[in-house]
Motif scaffolding. Structure first.
Motif, PDB file in Angstrom:
ATOM      1  N   VAL A  98      71.337   7.257  75.895  1.00 56.51           N
ATOM      2  CA  VAL A  98      71.965   6.483  76.954  1.00 56.51           C
ATOM      3  C   VAL A  98      71.469   5.042  76.814  1.00 56.51           C
ATOM      4  O   VAL A  98      70.270   4.783  76.859  1.00 56.51           O
ATOM      5  CB  VAL A  98      71.616   7.066  78.339  1.00 56.51           C
ATOM      6  N   GLU A  99      72.421   4.135  76.564  1.00 57.57           N
ATOM      7  CA  GLU A  99      72.058   2.740  76.296  1.00 57.57           C
ATOM      8  C   GLU A  99      72.232   1.870  77.545  1.00 57.57           C
ATOM      9  O   GLU A  99      73.235   1.992  78.257  1.00 57.57           O
ATOM     10  CB  GLU A  99      72.936   2.172  75.172  1.00 57.57           C
ATOM     11  N   PHE A 100      71.242   0.977  77.741  1.00 54.41           N
ATOM     12  CA  PHE A 100      71.279   0.055  78.868  1.00 54.41           C
ATOM     13  C   PHE A 100      71.024  -1.366  78.375  1.00 54.41           C
ATOM     14  O   PHE A 100      70.354  -1.560  77.362  1.00 54.41           O
ATOM     15  CB  PHE A 100      70.160   0.372  79.870  1.00 54.41           C
ATOM     16  N   ILE A 104      75.435   0.708  79.412  1.00 48.52           N
ATOM     17  CA  ILE A 104      76.548   0.178  78.605  1.00 48.52           C
ATOM     18  C   ILE A 104      77.332   1.265  77.877  1.00 48.52           C
ATOM     19  O   ILE A 104      78.542   1.200  77.783  1.00 48.52           O
ATOM     20  CB  ILE A 104      76.155  -0.972  77.641  1.00 48.52           C
ATOM     21  N   GLU A 105      76.625   2.268  77.349  1.00 50.66           N
ATOM     22  CA  GLU A 105      77.364   3.361  76.701  1.00 50.66           C
ATOM     23  C   GLU A 105      76.434   4.529  76.418  1.00 50.66           C
ATOM     24  O   GLU A 105      75.218   4.402  76.483  1.00 50.66           O
ATOM     25  CB  GLU A 105      78.005   2.894  75.383  1.00 50.66           C
ATOM     26  N   MET A 106      77.044   5.664  76.107  1.00 47.83           N
ATOM     27  CA  MET A 106      76.253   6.806  75.649  1.00 47.83           C
ATOM     28  C   MET A 106      76.689   7.136  74.237  1.00 47.83           C
ATOM     29  O   MET A 106      77.884   7.266  73.952  1.00 47.83           O
ATOM     30  CB  MET A 106      76.458   8.013  76.552  1.00 47.83           C
ATOM     31  N   ASN A 107      75.712   7.264  73.329  1.00 42.66           N
ATOM     32  CA  ASN A 107      76.012   7.660  71.959  1.00 42.66           C
ATOM     33  C   ASN A 107      75.774   9.159  71.823  1.00 42.66           C
ATOM     34  O   ASN A 107      74.675   9.643  72.053  1.00 42.66           O
ATOM     35  CB  ASN A 107      75.143   6.886  70.968  1.00 42.66           C
ATOM     36  N   THR A 108      76.846   9.872  71.451  1.00 41.61           N
ATOM     37  CA  THR A 108      76.802  11.340  71.476  1.00 41.61           C
ATOM     38  C   THR A 108      76.412  11.913  70.120  1.00 41.61           C
ATOM     39  O   THR A 108      77.060  12.811  69.602  1.00 41.61           O
ATOM     40  CB  THR A 108      78.192  11.875  71.886  1.00 41.61           C
TER      41      THR A 108
HETATM   42 MG    MG Z   1      75.636   0.717  71.335  1.00 36.88          MG
END
Ligand code: MG
Ligand code: ADP
Ligand code: ADP
Length: 451
Positions: free
Chosen positions: A274-276, A286-290
């Motif tokens: 989980v990116e912040f 900002i996004e989650m990388n799965t």
């Molecule tokens: Mg990213």
């Protein structure tokens, strides 16, 4: 436990995954393009199969050939690594439909979180802070202007299907909006075949901080500390560390909680990030990388947990054996991405043959790579050729160790960014923790001059 896994990737991550499989007694199948026939992952796997010609589109993105190889060779799982097909939900679905395990979350979760607009909506609903911006897609320039009127400049135009730092444009002046919007959209269509755009307030000079998550099929979700990935060039990470030392315990705790809520909100399984972005003491999703992340080793170094083995165990439907209380981080780890490129010539990617290779060593020094003496670096793929990772009791100790390791690392025959990495970690602002995502951009001339 899974019995035989096909690794749908190349380079250092394919090597990394093959090693983890071997330790779990899982048989491995490498796939390769004609260009990669002598590549290290091909040599290390139990079996290897050619899936097409050099261009990624014909080989590492060739879903049909990869699937039929896995079926023919009786694999029960496919590990996608990062990049390539790792966040392609349609591919994950086909893997599932053919009775194999896609090593990652389910196709539905990948689809949901891969759509950055939908992911942000889900976070908002669950009270995870998101960057202020458009409510959903921004279809045209008039809507874009309206958003700017509401939230003010500067803004960041982003692609809903984006990744790898591409399809993103900053706008500081209203007269640039038209041009930047249409160019960002064009870029997104070309790169991701998806022109869905959204707008966020540009957080000026933030830190990029992300939280590693593991989740199993039985509702267990744990966080494995944070990573500071603020050293970036063109929104792409260059150096990463764990933990982020100067984060207050209060904010750190809130971030971990938000990351766990993010994972729970979509019934997430397997490893995820989980990116912040962090603006002083405010953080925004900002996004989650799965998928497994390039920089996962720094987390492994400080937690002592093998994240790829955990991915394979979770995919084998084994419950997590690690509890949240088992995660105690007392050391510090830093990773440098080693790229075959020439920083002095605008980071021009460098291909060629490695004439001489000397790898660093010592306690808590790790080099994840697909390089060997005499190997070929192809111009067709990503320029990252290895990752140098160290850990030590303190951040300052880790920096000293990293400097020595960078000195020992010799890759002759191709241009690399080793000297640039050395300049970064020798910089006083870096050493004092006084930097943000604009560090490279602001200091590039100085960093290159030291060489
Ligand atoms: Mg990213
Ligand atoms: P990480 O967050 O793991 O550091 P990056 O964003 O640097 O990941 O991307 C990891 C790799 O995957 C890079 O080689 C990048 O070029 C590639 N990549 C990431 N997202 C995409 C995408 N949507 N399409 C194509 N390549 C991607
Ligand atoms: P990608 O999928 O390409 O990794 P991200 O949304 O994760 O895209 O953003 C990549 C990088 O861009 C972040 O690490 C950060 O440095 C920068 N960034 C993204 N969103 C913002 C924002 N709203 N304000 C400032 N910087 C941002």
């Amino acid at each position: 436990m899974l019995k035989k896994v096909l690794i749908a990737n190349r380079g250092e991550i394919a090597v990394r995954i093959i090693r983890a499989c071997k330790e779990l007694n899982i048989k491995t199948v490498a796939v390769y393009s004609t260009e990669d026939k002598d590549s290290l992952h091909v040599k290390l796997a139990d079996e290897a199969i050619c899936i097409g010609s050099a261009r990624s589109k014909d080989s590492y993105l060739n879903e049909t050939n990869i699937l039929s190889s896995a079926i023919n060779l009786k694999c029960d799982g496919i590990h996608p690594g990062y990049g390539f097909l790792s966040e392609n939900y349609k591919f994950a679905k086909k893997v599932e439909e053919n009775g194999m395990k896609f090593i990652g979350p389910s196709a539905d979760i990948i689809e949901m979180m891969g759509d950055k607009i939908k992911a942000k909506e889900l976070m908002k609903k669950n009270n995870v802070p998101i960057v202020p911006g458009s409510d959903g897609e921004v279809e045209d320039i008039d809507s874009a202007r309206e958003i700017v009127n509401n939230i003010g400049l500067p803004i960041l135009i982003k692609a809903s299907g984006g990744g790898g730092g591409r399809g993103m444009r900053r706008v500081y002046k209203i007269e640039d909006l038209d041009k930047e919007f249409s160019e960002a959209k064009k870029e997104a269509i070309a790169a991701f075949n998806n022109g869905e755009m959204y707008i966020e307030k540009l957080i000026e000079n933030p830190k990029h901080v992300e939280v590693q998550i593991l989740a199993d099929d039985y509702g267990n979700v744990i966080s494995l500390g944070e990573r500071d990935c603020s050293i970036q060039r063109k929104n792409q990470k260059l150096l990463e560390e764990s933990p982020y030392n100067t984060l207050s315990d209060e904010i750190r705790d809130q971030m971990y909680k938000s990351a766990i809520i993010a994972a729970r909100s979509c019934n997430y399984t397997n490893a995820g990030t989980v990116e912040f972005v962090l603006d002083n003491d405010k953080f925004y999703f900002i996004e989650m990388n799965t998928r497994i992340q390039v920089e996962h080793p720094v987390t492994e170094m400080v937690t002592g947990i093998d994240l790829v083995k955990e991915q394979l165990k979770i995919a084998s439907e084994i419950p997590l054996s690690i509890k949240q209380s088992d995660i105690n981080i007392n050391t510090h780890s830093i990773e440098c991405r080693i790229n075959s490129e020439n920083p002095l010539k605008g980071f021009l990617p460098a291909a060629g043959k490695v004439d001489f290779l000397n790898l660093p060593g010592g306690r808590n020094v790790r080099f994840d790579t697909y390089l060997y003496n005499g190997c070929k670096i192809s111009p067709y793929y990503d320029s990252m050729v290895g990752k140098l990772i160290v850990s030590d009791e303190s951040r300052s100790g880790a920096i000293i160790k990293l400097k020595e390791a960078l000195k020992e690392l010799k890759i002759l025959g191709i241009n690399t960014n080793i000297e640039l990495q050395n300049s970064i970690i020798s910089n006083n602002d870096f050493i004092n923790g006084d930097y943000d995502t604009s560090f490279i951009e602001k200091n590039l001339d100085k960093l290159l001059a030291v060489e």
